[in-house]
Design an enzyme around this catalytic site. Structure first.
Site, PDB file in Angstrom:
ATOM      1  N   GLU A 199       6.017   4.579   7.357  1.00 38.45           N
ATOM      2  CA  GLU A 199       5.603   5.835   6.723  1.00 38.45           C
ATOM      3  C   GLU A 199       6.337   7.047   7.281  1.00 38.45           C
ATOM      4  OE1 GLU A 199       1.432   5.818   7.432  1.00 38.45           O
ATOM      5  OE2 GLU A 199       0.952   4.777   5.561  1.00 38.45           O
ATOM      6  N   THR A 212       0.883  -1.190   0.000  1.00 35.11           N
ATOM      7  CA  THR A 212       0.000   0.000   0.000  1.00 35.11           C
ATOM      8  C   THR A 212       0.913   1.230   0.000  1.00 35.11           C
ATOM      9  OG1 THR A 212      -0.236  -0.161   2.410  1.00 35.11           O
ATOM     10  CG2 THR A 212      -1.980  -1.117   1.075  1.00 35.11           C
ATOM     11  N   ASN A 253      -0.106  10.872   6.480  1.00 39.45           N
ATOM     12  CA  ASN A 253      -1.323  10.394   7.126  1.00 39.45           C
ATOM     13  C   ASN A 253      -2.423  11.432   7.201  1.00 39.45           C
ATOM     14  OD1 ASN A 253      -0.911   7.569   7.814  1.00 39.45           O
ATOM     15  ND2 ASN A 253       0.926   8.393   8.773  1.00 39.45           N
ATOM     16  N   THR A 288       0.779  -6.166  12.692  1.00 37.08           N
ATOM     17  CA  THR A 288       0.035  -5.041  12.146  1.00 37.08           C
ATOM     18  C   THR A 288       0.283  -4.917  10.680  1.00 37.08           C
ATOM     19  OG1 THR A 288       0.351  -4.019  14.247  1.00 37.08           O
ATOM     20  CG2 THR A 288      -0.556  -2.663  12.553  1.00 37.08           C
ATOM     21  N   LYS A 342       3.620  -6.911   4.133  1.00 35.72           N
ATOM     22  CA  LYS A 342       3.346  -5.528   3.785  1.00 35.72           C
ATOM     23  C   LYS A 342       2.973  -4.801   5.064  1.00 35.72           C
ATOM     24  CE  LYS A 342       0.050  -3.365   3.405  1.00 35.72           C
ATOM     25  NZ  LYS A 342      -0.753  -2.437   4.302  1.00 35.72           N
ATOM     26  N   SER A 353      -7.195  11.021   0.532  1.00 32.29           N
ATOM     27  CA  SER A 353      -7.499  11.857  -0.636  1.00 32.29           C
ATOM     28  C   SER A 353      -6.780  11.339  -1.876  1.00 32.29           C
ATOM     29  CB  SER A 353      -7.103  13.300  -0.335  1.00 32.29           C
ATOM     30  OG  SER A 353      -5.736  13.374   0.008  1.00 32.29           O
TER      31      SER A 353
END
Lengths: 388, 388
Positions: B261, B148, B383, B181, B170, B388
């Site tokens: 991230e 992702t 995040n 997670t 992933k 969007s």
């Protein structure tokens, strides 16, 4: 005004070079009586700063005549030397006021680990000056002197029938309750004994400062002190006093929320229809500590999935709910009903600073609100540069 | 390689328009036997996605022949329609492979609340294509299809004596363990019964994925599946297999940490001399969840006070320690000894990506490490813009 609004109090705030800006950084609030009754609550963090270790002893007899507060250094994890600095500070205030050091609460705020000889000289050496500056209008100077990353002084006043309450607060980071995550001094000219003040203060902080969770980080220095001068000569009904005190604490807590480091949204998370109040608090706090949810609000994104993912981390022992029968309403729009998308997310306007998140657990009739903020670039920036 | 490294497995990854980028987004891993033994562990989040609800039933008999995984939508909080999509996906795989749907685990990842008719058409309609694409070299295609916000495919292989293990993972956000997670598929050609696989998998994940806490946020979709084909004909010693499996899971967990991230530092928090291992984990996790500590590391600031402030939030019931007898060592420099400043903070170089924080509780001989990341502008940015 604020802490000097009630009769019987004087305050001052002076600059002693603890802040590199040269702003006021040493504050003193003195109770001139006739009563000396007081109560205080402290951080529940096990890593307590030296001023906490000292002040926990001071409050034992329910008598306090002065609170001295410095910004520019937390005097936490500074060892025996740091504790001696706190002790010396209280002794200096006691000598200047001709009172017992055992009636002087000490509060410090700033960087943990700061409490060297320079710090001691500036604080202890500043005591004669701050005592000389005491006036019945010194509340605002004191409120300015306790600011760290705060951008505004926080003050509040509540009036009773013939008596009043005043308060000041500081706190912008490490803003999550242990009991409270900041320094607060509250004064009243009501005439209430220490035991009643203690009950009132614990009742008020439980639903105000304890419900503030800006960044999930609990401070080592939190202190809320309530001093009663009795100078009004009025003995208010305890419930009436507690209600007024709770209102004042609520107002100060919202001022803290509004000035939280880097925040662009003030978020009220209200959990309704919980089985019990503590369960509502636990669920609300879990959401308030989700960085993903908080970053989404920063981006004006009503990401209800992150709300539910955070709710789902609460165990069955902690709160009763059916995870597939939860409604989530953001700014008045029920975006999730019974665990499925409901109203259109585009109906939600997250551009205003105030955000309300309503979580309906359908498990009882208890309710609680947690007050938090979003996670922003500015929060990260401010807290990555704090020590420099 | 990875999941197709062990004998007896085929895999594929194709593009079905679930990702707006047009990249691969539907993966399939198939066990061709002769054994069908398997084990799986799932998120402990109470708000579970539909694929979790399905797959928890599939694993009950310890037999799995295929894992189908999609990115581009978590199919969580999508109600009955979403569950029917998961069911239809498993049925489609079962029909194409001539197996039972009860042997097909389904995994989904992406935005919570995504699981509409378009999603269903793309996933279920993609099954014939992904089955047709199955090959013995399809591991990398499958690993790419489950990404992702991951910037890299995560794969690992471990070799035993005549048998091997392969794995893919992933996960880049919502990266804190519930159990795990992320999505992970692990394959082996060792011949072990389901009960042994279950013991080995729980032992391995407990000290690897469960110790990863990048951002404190637990996902609704975490799944780790281990399938054994038995195609090597070798029955390894269970302890040997568990050790190899743990090593592979550790490697995948570090790959997840390295690609978290927005992160600019990979932080290993090791708590030593704790009274018990779970106490070390609790203390380490508390520090890993301090936004203030994580923001400081982003700013290359060895702010040990924030480490201790986080340690101090752990209650006496949770961990035994004297808060004034804790040492903190950052990147090899003991910056705090017995609760006081010790070595010079300027000796600490935080510019490398790898950061080690060693916390000595002086309370026993247990040790545990938690793997986390710093809190950065990029984390907030990614995040806040995710939906969007």
């Amino acid at each position: 005004m604020s802490v000097t609004a009630p009769a019987g109090f004087e305050a001052a705030g002076i600059a002693r070079g603890l802040k590199s800006s040269g702003d006021r950084d040493l504050a003193l609030v003195v109770n001139r009586g006739p009563s000396t009754a007081a109560a205080a609550v402290f951080t529940s963090n096990r890593c307590k700063a030296n001023p906490i270790l000292w002040s926990e002893q001071v409050i034992r007899d329910g008598s306090v005549l002065a609170v001295i507060l410095n910004s520019g250094g937390a005097n936490c994890y500074t060892g025996t030397f740091g504790f001696q600095t706190t002790h010396a500070t209280a002794e200096a205030v006691a000598e200047a006021l001709s009172v017992s050091a055992g009636d002087v609460i000490v509060c410090s705020t700033g960087l943990i680990g700061t409490g060297d000889q320079v710090f001691r000289d500036r604080v202890v050496g500043g005591v004669p000056g701050v005592v000389a500056a005491l006036t019945q209008n010194g509340g605002t100077d004191a409120a300015l002197a306790i600011m760290t990353t705060d951008t505004k002084a926080k003050q509040s006043v509540a009036a009773g029938d013939g008596w009043s309450i005043g308060g000041m607060a500081k706190g912008a980071g490490m803003l999550a309750p242990g009991l409270a995550t900041m320094l607060v001094v509250i004064t009243t000219d009501a005439d209430l004994p220490a035991a009643a003040l203690d009950r009132a203060l614990r009742a008020a902080t439980r639903v105000t400062f304890d419900r503030l969770d800006s960044d999930g980080c609990m401070s080592t220095n939190d202190t809320v002190t309530l001093m009663a001068s009795g100078a009004s000569g009025v003995v208010p009904d305890e419930a009436t006093f507690t209600a007024a005190l709770t209102g004042l604490c609520h107002d100060l807590a919202l001022q803290l929320q509004a000035d939280a480091e880097g925040a662009s949204h003030d978020i009220t998370i209200t959990v309704v229809n919980a089985e019990a109040e503590d369960q509502a608090v636990t669920v609300g706090r879990s959401v308030s500590r989700s960085n993903l949810f908080k970053a989404a609000i920063f981006g004006n994104d009503p990401n209800w999935g992150r709300v539910l993912a955070a709710v789902g981390t609460v165990s069955e022992a902690e709160a009763t709910f059916d995870p597939y029968n939860i409604d989530v309403t953001i700014n008045g729009v029920m975006i999730c009903k019974a665990g499925e998308p409901f109203e259109d997310r585009d109906l939600i306007d997250l551009t205003p600073r105030a955000v309300t998140v309503l979580i309906d657990l359908h498990s009882g009739d208890a309710v609680a609100s947690i007050y938090t903020n979003d996670l922003t670039h500015d929060y990260v920036h401010e807290n990555s540069a704090y020590a420099s």
